[in-house]
Motif scaffolding. Sequence first.
Motif, mmCIF file in Angstrom:
data_model
loop_
_atom_site.group_PDB
_atom_site.id
_atom_site.type_symbol
_atom_site.label_atom_id
_atom_site.label_comp_id
_atom_site.label_asym_id
_atom_site.label_seq_id
_atom_site.Cartn_x
_atom_site.Cartn_y
_atom_site.Cartn_z
ATOM 1 N N MET A 202 0.821 -1.210 0.000
ATOM 2 C CA MET A 202 0.000 0.000 0.000
ATOM 3 C C MET A 202 0.859 1.265 0.000
ATOM 4 O O MET A 202 1.945 1.292 0.606
ATOM 5 N N PRO A 203 0.401 2.318 -0.667
ATOM 6 C CA PRO A 203 1.094 3.614 -0.567
ATOM 7 C C PRO A 203 0.984 4.162 0.852
ATOM 8 O O PRO A 203 0.217 3.653 1.677
ATOM 9 N N ARG A 204 1.742 5.186 1.124
ATOM 10 C CA ARG A 204 1.767 5.738 2.477
ATOM 11 C C ARG A 204 0.429 6.363 2.868
ATOM 12 O O ARG A 204 -0.288 6.911 2.047
ATOM 13 N N TRP A 205 0.141 6.267 4.136
ATOM 14 C CA TRP A 205 -1.027 6.917 4.732
ATOM 15 C C TRP A 205 -0.642 8.333 5.155
ATOM 16 O O TRP A 205 0.540 8.703 5.170
ATOM 17 N N ILE A 206 -1.645 9.124 5.496
ATOM 18 C CA ILE A 206 -1.411 10.420 6.147
ATOM 19 C C ILE A 206 -1.330 10.127 7.638
ATOM 20 O O ILE A 206 -2.298 9.625 8.216
ATOM 21 N N PRO A 207 -0.195 10.376 8.275
ATOM 22 C CA PRO A 207 -0.042 9.954 9.679
ATOM 23 C C PRO A 207 -0.940 10.733 10.632
ATOM 24 O O PRO A 207 -1.454 11.802 10.312
ATOM 25 N N ALA A 208 -1.121 10.158 11.803
ATOM 26 C CA ALA A 208 -1.870 10.836 12.861
ATOM 27 C C ALA A 208 -1.012 11.957 13.446
ATOM 28 O O ALA A 208 0.224 11.930 13.368
ATOM 29 N N TYR A 209 -1.677 12.955 14.005
ATOM 30 C CA TYR A 209 -0.976 14.057 14.663
ATOM 31 C C TYR A 209 -1.512 14.240 16.075
ATOM 32 O O TYR A 209 -2.717 14.133 16.312
ATOM 33 N N GLY A 210 -0.608 14.503 16.993
ATOM 34 C CA GLY A 210 -0.975 14.817 18.362
ATOM 35 C C GLY A 210 -0.178 16.008 18.826
ATOM 36 O O GLY A 210 1.063 16.002 18.756
ATOM 37 N N ALA A 211 -0.861 17.060 19.254
ATOM 38 C CA ALA A 211 -0.202 18.296 19.685
ATOM 39 C C ALA A 211 0.731 18.838 18.606
ATOM 40 O O ALA A 211 1.827 19.326 18.893
ATOM 41 N N GLY A 212 0.303 18.706 17.347
ATOM 42 C CA GLY A 212 1.066 19.270 16.244
ATOM 43 C C GLY A 212 2.223 18.418 15.756
ATOM 44 O O GLY A 212 2.944 18.827 14.850
ATOM 45 N N LYS A 213 2.393 17.219 16.313
ATOM 46 C CA LYS A 213 3.509 16.357 15.917
ATOM 47 C C LYS A 213 2.975 15.028 15.408
ATOM 48 O O LYS A 213 2.023 14.479 15.974
ATOM 49 N N PRO A 214 3.570 14.487 14.328
ATOM 50 C CA PRO A 214 3.113 13.177 13.844
ATOM 51 C C PRO A 214 3.375 12.108 14.897
ATOM 52 O O PRO A 214 4.392 12.148 15.604
ATOM 53 N N GLU A 215 2.449 11.163 15.014
ATOM 54 C CA GLU A 215 2.606 10.110 16.006
ATOM 55 C C GLU A 215 2.122 8.782 15.458
ATOM 56 O O GLU A 215 1.352 8.726 14.487
ATOM 57 N N VAL A 216 2.577 7.712 16.067
ATOM 58 C CA VAL A 216 2.222 6.360 15.655
ATOM 59 C C VAL A 216 0.779 6.079 16.066
ATOM 60 O O VAL A 216 0.336 6.483 17.144
ATOM 61 N N GLN A 217 0.060 5.378 15.189
ATOM 62 C CA GLN A 217 -1.324 5.031 15.504
ATOM 63 C C GLN A 217 -1.636 3.629 15.012
ATOM 64 O O GLN A 217 -1.255 3.240 13.910
ATOM 65 N N ASP A 218 -2.348 2.869 15.829
ATOM 66 C CA ASP A 218 -2.837 1.553 15.423
ATOM 67 C C ASP A 218 -4.182 1.733 14.721
ATOM 68 O O ASP A 218 -5.003 2.557 15.127
#
Length: 235
Positions: A202-218
């Motif tokens: 799969m191509p890349r997803w748009i990552p999650a953001y928390g407090a303005g910073k990208p973060e890992v998400q399940d």
Amino acid sequence: MLRAVCIALLQSLLFLLLLSCNGPSPVATTLRQESLVQTSDTCSQAAARARQDFQQGMYALHSIEFLPQPNTYLHVLSQSYQIQWRFVDTDTAGSYYGCYDAMMVQQLQSKYGAKFLQEAAQQADSLEQTGHWYRQASFPGGLDRLHQLVWQQVRWTRLPAREGRLFASFRIDTTGRIHDIQIRSGMDTAHDQEVVRVLQKMPRWIPAYGAGKPEVQDYTVPIPFSQAIRRQYMQ
């Protein structure tokens, strides 16, 4: 100042009781007086604790729990004003935390200015308008586009002609790449393995953001299969 307000309130309430048409019984009057005195004492203790905490640099405000969490406004208060927000069972006027917060706000206004709460709210609004302050991970084009890519790339001739739905879970890192693909609720070995193979490409997803910073998400996504889908994408 808060103590004087509480005492004035106590005196006013007692005066209203004495002006009652029939007049309360001595026992009822005594009980009400004791309750009001207790409320005044609680308020005075809370105000004293708030002043002490402020002098020690421990700033806190309270409220009933609310959503959503995490909250941009609370983040601004913490990062820009060093104020910790705590959830309590009650924060009504006259309660311990209601009196504590009233005094704490007065102290904080002397440090940050009379409109610091409004300024914090404005700052929170500005951050949320950036579009990537708090945001869930997403696939470009949405779930429909993800399904289309899966159906376009599966090898239909290797799959049994059956209908159903499976659930695939994976972890999306801060760059949008997916890892640790697993089938949580599968259909059969052929469908499960084929979906894992396709998702790995799969191509890349748009990552999650928390407090303005990208973060890992399940993330967990459903993948449906039907005879209609099979006929459409086998052509």
